[in-house]
Design a protein around this motif. Structure first.
Motif, PDB file in Angstrom:
ATOM      1  N   ARG A   1      22.806 -16.094-110.273  1.00 23.69           N
ATOM      2  CA  ARG A   1      24.051 -15.457-110.700  1.00 23.69           C
ATOM      3  C   ARG A   1      25.084 -16.487-111.130  1.00 23.69           C
ATOM      4  N   VAL A   2      25.278 -17.529-110.318  1.00 22.43           N
ATOM      5  CA  VAL A   2      26.298 -18.538-110.621  1.00 22.43           C
ATOM      6  C   VAL A   2      25.934 -19.326-111.881  1.00 22.43           C
ATOM      7  N   VAL A   3      24.699 -19.737-111.998  1.00 22.73           N
ATOM      8  CA  VAL A   3      24.285 -20.523-113.171  1.00 22.73           C
ATOM      9  C   VAL A   3      24.375 -19.682-114.437  1.00 22.73           C
ATOM     10  N   SER A   4      23.917 -18.438-114.377  1.00 23.85           N
ATOM     11  CA  SER A   4      23.989 -17.557-115.549  1.00 23.85           C
ATOM     12  C   SER A   4      25.441 -17.313-115.960  1.00 23.85           C
ATOM     13  N   GLY A   5      26.294 -17.089-114.978  1.00 22.66           N
ATOM     14  CA  GLY A   5      27.713 -16.892-115.275  1.00 22.66           C
ATOM     15  C   GLY A   5      28.350 -18.125-115.884  1.00 22.66           C
ATOM     16  N   ALA A   6      27.999 -19.299-115.353  1.00 21.65           N
ATOM     17  CA  ALA A   6      28.571 -20.548-115.877  1.00 21.65           C
ATOM     18  C   ALA A   6      28.115 -20.811-117.312  1.00 21.65           C
ATOM     19  N   LEU A   7      26.867 -20.504-117.601  1.00 28.75           N
ATOM     20  CA  LEU A   7      26.375 -20.703-118.963  1.00 28.75           C
ATOM     21  C   LEU A   7      27.037 -19.736-119.935  1.00 28.75           C
ATOM     22  N   LEU A   8      27.201 -18.476-119.532  1.00 26.38           N
ATOM     23  CA  LEU A   8      27.865 -17.510-120.394  1.00 26.38           C
ATOM     24  C   LEU A   8      29.345 -17.856-120.557  1.00 26.38           C
ATOM     25  N   LEU A   9      29.974 -18.301-119.485  1.00 26.57           N
ATOM     26  CA  LEU A   9      31.383 -18.693-119.514  1.00 26.57           C
ATOM     27  C   LEU A   9      31.652 -19.741-120.591  1.00 26.57           C
ATOM     28  N   GLN A  10      30.716 -20.659-120.776  1.00 22.47           N
ATOM     29  CA  GLN A  10      30.896 -21.708-121.780  1.00 22.47           C
ATOM     30  C   GLN A  10      31.000 -21.136-123.190  1.00 22.47           C
ATOM     31  N   HIS A  11      30.251 -20.073-123.470  1.00 19.86           N
ATOM     32  CA  HIS A  11      30.333 -19.434-124.795  1.00 19.86           C
ATOM     33  C   HIS A  11      31.741 -18.893-125.025  1.00 19.86           C
ATOM     34  N   GLY A  12      32.277 -18.197-124.020  1.00 19.31           N
ATOM     35  CA  GLY A  12      33.624 -17.644-124.148  1.00 19.31           C
ATOM     36  C   GLY A  12      34.695 -18.710-124.209  1.00 19.31           C
ATOM     37  N   ALA A  13      34.568 -19.744-123.375  1.00 14.02           N
ATOM     38  CA  ALA A  13      35.558 -20.825-123.367  1.00 14.02           C
ATOM     39  C   ALA A  13      35.579 -21.554-124.701  1.00 14.02           C
ATOM     40  N   GLN A  14      34.415 -21.744-125.285  1.00 12.53           N
ATOM     41  CA  GLN A  14      34.352 -22.434-126.569  1.00 12.53           C
ATOM     42  C   GLN A  14      35.004 -21.593-127.668  1.00 12.53           C
ATOM     43  N   LYS A  15      34.795 -20.280-127.637  1.00 17.03           N
ATOM     44  CA  LYS A  15      35.371 -19.404-128.652  1.00 17.03           C
ATOM     45  C   LYS A  15      36.879 -19.268-128.494  1.00 17.03           C
ATOM     46  N   ILE A  16      37.349 -19.182-127.264  1.00 20.54           N
ATOM     47  CA  ILE A  16      38.776 -18.931-127.033  1.00 20.54           C
ATOM     48  C   ILE A  16      39.579 -20.229-126.934  1.00 20.54           C
ATOM     49  N   LEU A  17      39.077 -21.176-126.159  1.00 21.07           N
ATOM     50  CA  LEU A  17      39.829 -22.387-125.847  1.00 21.07           C
ATOM     51  C   LEU A  17      39.415 -23.610-126.661  1.00 21.07           C
ATOM     52  N   GLY A  18      38.288 -23.494-127.380  1.00 17.78           N
ATOM     53  CA  GLY A  18      37.780 -24.653-128.118  1.00 17.78           C
ATOM     54  C   GLY A  18      37.184 -25.698-127.193  1.00 17.78           C
ATOM     55  N   PHE A  19      36.842 -25.290-125.968  1.00 11.97           N
ATOM     56  CA  PHE A  19      36.259 -26.223-124.999  1.00 11.97           C
ATOM     57  C   PHE A  19      35.011 -25.606-124.400  1.00 11.97           C
ATOM     58  N   PRO A  20      33.944 -26.317-124.281  1.00  7.38           N
ATOM     59  CA  PRO A  20      33.755 -27.712-124.657  1.00  7.38           C
ATOM     60  C   PRO A  20      33.762 -27.876-126.176  1.00  7.38           C
ATOM     61  N   PRO A  21      34.213 -29.035-126.634  1.00  6.91           N
ATOM     62  CA  PRO A  21      34.334 -29.261-128.075  1.00  6.91           C
ATOM     63  C   PRO A  21      32.971 -29.258-128.763  1.00  6.91           C
ATOM     64  N   GLY A  22      33.013 -28.979-130.056  1.00  6.42           N
ATOM     65  CA  GLY A  22      31.800 -29.038-130.848  1.00  6.42           C
ATOM     66  C   GLY A  22      31.379 -27.702-131.419  1.00  6.42           C
ATOM     67  N   GLY A  23      31.972 -26.625-130.966  1.00 10.26           N
ATOM     68  CA  GLY A  23      31.561 -25.307-131.437  1.00 10.26           C
ATOM     69  C   GLY A  23      32.618 -24.629-132.272  1.00 10.26           C
ATOM     70  N   GLY A  24      33.532 -25.346-132.802  1.00 13.17           N
ATOM     71  CA  GLY A  24      34.598 -24.737-133.580  1.00 13.17           C
ATOM     72  C   GLY A  24      35.946 -25.004-132.943  1.00 13.17           C
ATOM     73  N   PRO A  25      37.008 -24.608-133.633  1.00 18.60           N
ATOM     74  CA  PRO A  25      38.357 -24.922-133.174  1.00 18.60           C
ATOM     75  C   PRO A  25      38.874 -24.055-132.041  1.00 18.60           C
ATOM     76  N   GLY A  26      38.178 -22.998-131.695  1.00 11.41           N
ATOM     77  CA  GLY A  26      38.710 -22.070-130.706  1.00 11.41           C
ATOM     78  C   GLY A  26      39.577 -21.044-131.393  1.00 11.41           C
ATOM     79  N   GLY A  27      40.173 -20.188-130.643  1.00 13.91           N
ATOM     80  CA  GLY A  27      40.977 -19.116-131.211  1.00 13.91           C
ATOM     81  C   GLY A  27      40.097 -17.925-131.530  1.00 13.91           C
ATOM     82  N   ILE A  28      40.664 -16.733-131.434  1.00 17.65           N
ATOM     83  CA  ILE A  28      39.888 -15.523-131.660  1.00 17.65           C
ATOM     84  C   ILE A  28      40.670 -14.556-132.527  1.00 17.65           C
ATOM     85  N   ASP A  29      39.947 -13.665-133.164  1.00 17.30           N
ATOM     86  CA  ASP A  29      40.539 -12.598-133.949  1.00 17.30           C
ATOM     87  C   ASP A  29      40.090 -11.280-133.316  1.00 17.30           C
ATOM     88  N   LEU A  30      40.967 -10.689-132.534  1.00 18.96           N
ATOM     89  CA  LEU A  30      40.620  -9.480-131.798  1.00 18.96           C
ATOM     90  C   LEU A  30      40.496  -8.254-132.691  1.00 18.96           C
TER      91      LEU A  30
END
Length: 122
Positions: A6-35
């Motif tokens: 549960r914890v590992v799966s959540g942490a891996l999924l969390l990275q997708h959201g953090a990258q889309k919203i916060l731009g972290f971890p770097p490398g996947g785009g600038p961050g920011g979202i269009d709701l």
């Protein structure tokens, strides 16, 4: 081991959201979202869902939503490209779908806030 999954799966999924919203971890785009777009809602779902799964709070409901969310991601984004997950890049979405479906049925495990809350009620 259920809690570890549960914890590992959540942490891996969390990275997708953090990258889309916060731009972290770097490398996947600038961050920011269009709701105003369906894809724009994936970031908050991944970020909040990942956090809830990691801490084990509202686990079954969150896992159910995430299982459906990742199934939709697979069928809307990946499956139209090819019927084979290895060719359409949808292995992660398919795997997440079944991992979260398993967590929905199995529960949060021993190390979870839901488990603590259940013990306090007794």
């Amino acid at each position: 081991m259920l809690s570890v999954l549960r914890v590992v799966s959540g942490a891996l999924l969390l990275q997708h959201g953090a990258q889309k919203i916060l731009g972290f971890p770097p490398g996947g785009g600038p961050g920011g979202i269009d709701l105003s777009t369906l894809a724009g809602w994936s970031g908050p779902i991944e970020l909040v869902g990942g956090i809830l799964i990691i801490i084990g709070l509202f686990t079954r409901g969150t896992a159910f939503i995430l299982s459906g969310f990742t199934a939709v991601a697979y069928w809307m984004v990946h499956a139209p490209q090819s019927p084979y997950p290895i060719n359409n890049g949808g292995e992660l979405a398919a795997l997440y779908c079944f991992v979260f479906l398993y967590i929905f049925f199995a529960g949060p495990g021993a190390w979870a806030l839901d488990t603590l809350r259940g013990r306090r009620r007794r």
